[in-house]
Design an enzyme around this catalytic site. Sequence first.
Site, PDB file in Angstrom:
ATOM      1  N   LYS A  33       0.842  -0.999   0.028  1.00  0.00           N
ATOM      2  CA  LYS A  33       0.059   0.187  -0.005  1.00  0.00           C
ATOM      3  C   LYS A  33       0.939   1.254   0.085  1.00  0.00           C
ATOM      4  O   LYS A  33       1.979   1.121   0.317  1.00  0.00           O
ATOM      5  CB  LYS A  33      -0.989  -0.190   1.053  1.00  0.00           C
ATOM      6  CG  LYS A  33      -0.398   0.019   2.687  1.00  0.00           C
ATOM      7  CD  LYS A  33      -1.143  -0.260   3.773  1.00  0.00           C
ATOM      8  CE  LYS A  33      -0.400  -0.222   5.203  1.00  0.00           C
ATOM      9  NZ  LYS A  33      -1.154  -0.730   6.111  1.00  0.00           N
ATOM     10  N   TYR A 266      14.610  30.848   7.184  1.00  0.00           N
ATOM     11  CA  TYR A 266      13.282  31.542   7.781  1.00  0.00           C
ATOM     12  C   TYR A 266      13.439  31.689   9.316  1.00  0.00           C
ATOM     13  O   TYR A 266      13.819  30.506  10.013  1.00  0.00           O
ATOM     14  CB  TYR A 266      12.287  30.770   7.121  1.00  0.00           C
ATOM     15  CG  TYR A 266      11.558  30.957   6.015  1.00  0.00           C
ATOM     16  CD1 TYR A 266      11.514  31.934   5.269  1.00  0.00           C
ATOM     17  CD2 TYR A 266      11.559  29.748   5.252  1.00  0.00           C
ATOM     18  CE1 TYR A 266      11.031  32.146   3.826  1.00  0.00           C
ATOM     19  CE2 TYR A 266      11.409  29.702   3.961  1.00  0.00           C
ATOM     20  CZ  TYR A 266      11.136  30.960   3.275  1.00  0.00           C
ATOM     21  OH  TYR A 266      10.476  31.083   1.833  1.00  0.00           O
TER      22      TYR A 266
HETATM   23  C1  LIG Z   1      -0.394  -1.760   6.699  1.00  0.00           C
HETATM   24  C2  LIG Z   1      -1.050  -2.868   7.278  1.00  0.00           C
HETATM   25  C3  LIG Z   1      -0.071  -3.883   7.422  1.00  0.00           C
HETATM   26  C4  LIG Z   1       1.507  -4.096   7.421  1.00  0.00           C
HETATM   27  O1  LIG Z   1       2.038  -3.267   8.468  1.00  0.00           O
HETATM   28  P1  LIG Z   1       3.582  -3.415   8.849  1.00  0.00           P
HETATM   29  O2  LIG Z   1       3.646  -2.757  10.269  1.00  0.00           O
HETATM   30  O3  LIG Z   1       4.071  -2.351   7.825  1.00  0.00           O
HETATM   31  O4  LIG Z   1       4.152  -4.749   8.654  1.00  0.00           O
HETATM   32  C5  LIG Z   1      -0.638  -5.196   7.794  1.00  0.00           C
HETATM   33  N1  LIG Z   1      -2.146  -5.265   7.980  1.00  0.00           N
HETATM   34  C6  LIG Z   1      -2.930  -4.277   7.863  1.00  0.00           C
HETATM   35  C7  LIG Z   1      -4.396  -4.609   7.976  1.00  0.00           C
HETATM   36  C8  LIG Z   1      -2.283  -3.012   7.471  1.00  0.00           C
HETATM   37  O5  LIG Z   1      -3.192  -2.173   7.146  1.00  0.00           O
END
Ligand SMILES: *Cc1c(COP(=O)(O)O)cnc(C)c1O
Length: 401
Positions: A33, A266
């Site tokens: 993702k 800044y």
């Molecule tokens: C993002 C996510 C993961 C992966 O998590 P990590 O800590 O990056 O391994 C697994 N399951 C769900 C439902 C997620 O949203």
Amino acid sequence: MIGGLEIDLAAVRANVRGLRRLVAPAGICVVVKSDAYGHGLVPTARAIESDVARLAVYRLEEALTLREAGVRGPVHVLGPIPSARLREAVDAGVETTLWDAGTWRAELVAAALAAGRRAAVHLKIETGTTRFGLAPRDAPTAIGAALAEAALDVRGVFTHLAAAEEDVGTAYTIEQRDRFLAATASTAAALAERGAVRHAAASAAAIVYPSLRLGMVRTGIAAYGLWPSPWTRETARGRLVLTPALRYTSTLVVVREVPAGTSVGYDRTYVTERPARIGIIPIGYAEGIPRAASGRAEMLVHGRRVPVRGRICMNVTFVDVTEVPEARPGSAVTVIGADGDAVIGADAWAAWSDTISYEITTRLPSELPRRYFDREAELRSADAPADNPISMHDAGRSRGR
Ligand SMILES: *Cc1c(COP(=O)(O)O)cnc(C)c1O
């Protein structure tokens, strides 16, 4: 070049294989993702697809992008899909998530019937993270009903843990595990018979808790070579090696000799105490450098750590290169990664800006040029024509905006 990322796909693959060995016989789902946590969705997915049981994304669009790119294996959409688009998911053979025993199941069944093919689903159970999911008491009935529904192809039942990253969360993690196992106990045999997997662990639990690996783990961050937390790293010492896959580099555009008493950037938060050489880099918070790290962060120039000075601007960052006499316009600057023996990890940026490495890499804008490097593919193409000595190929942007 103003700045860009180099992604070592062989490192991602090695991390995935190391994780797979660690969790076997459980299977592995790699979570890609958010543009593969900033690493680039399509190139990352393609590099590992043959090593994984499935890929997971959060949004339907990401799953459709993978299908368009030719990824044919199982792809699970973890997040919500608007009802009007369920049909697209079914048509693309994408696995959706069901956490509503009523309306949404009816809609998904309708989409499957309209598409003339079964809809692949995972049912999600809420065990203590207070996100999406069926209440554990409703789970046996909902799972039973989904299994009985001919239009649905139940691929898995899962939950998501709230506190697996820190040792203080152990008791709670075990409670979540037990709620999940209790909610799925009566249907476990029927699920197994259908080949549906039970899954609960993301990277942290996959690494730390063998009893949570179940049929499959869902690893995101660890696949990219980053630890979910310092505690998970300590706990896994000697059992798992992770190699960060991403490098972020830029260039000094200007090096300015300034006298003592010169204010930099800044708000005048930094004023030189002595004559100094201030290097200017043409990337800032719009390019994913967290502004909250102003005055604390460091970067690497000619293999040496140099302090970031003043406020990080939208497209500009200042570093003090007084101690690096060879620094000049055109000198490479390493923002994330190694230069000689010196290393700055995404976790260091996370500490400097009070966040987690997840946020550092996922906020690297998709517009930043990404170059992909794959040692293994290079070895495979070793007998390719000599006029094609490419060790790096530019895969361009992985995702349009
Ligand atoms: C993002 C996510 C993961 C992966 O998590 P990590 O800590 O990056 O391994 C697994 N399951 C769900 C439902 C997620 O949203």
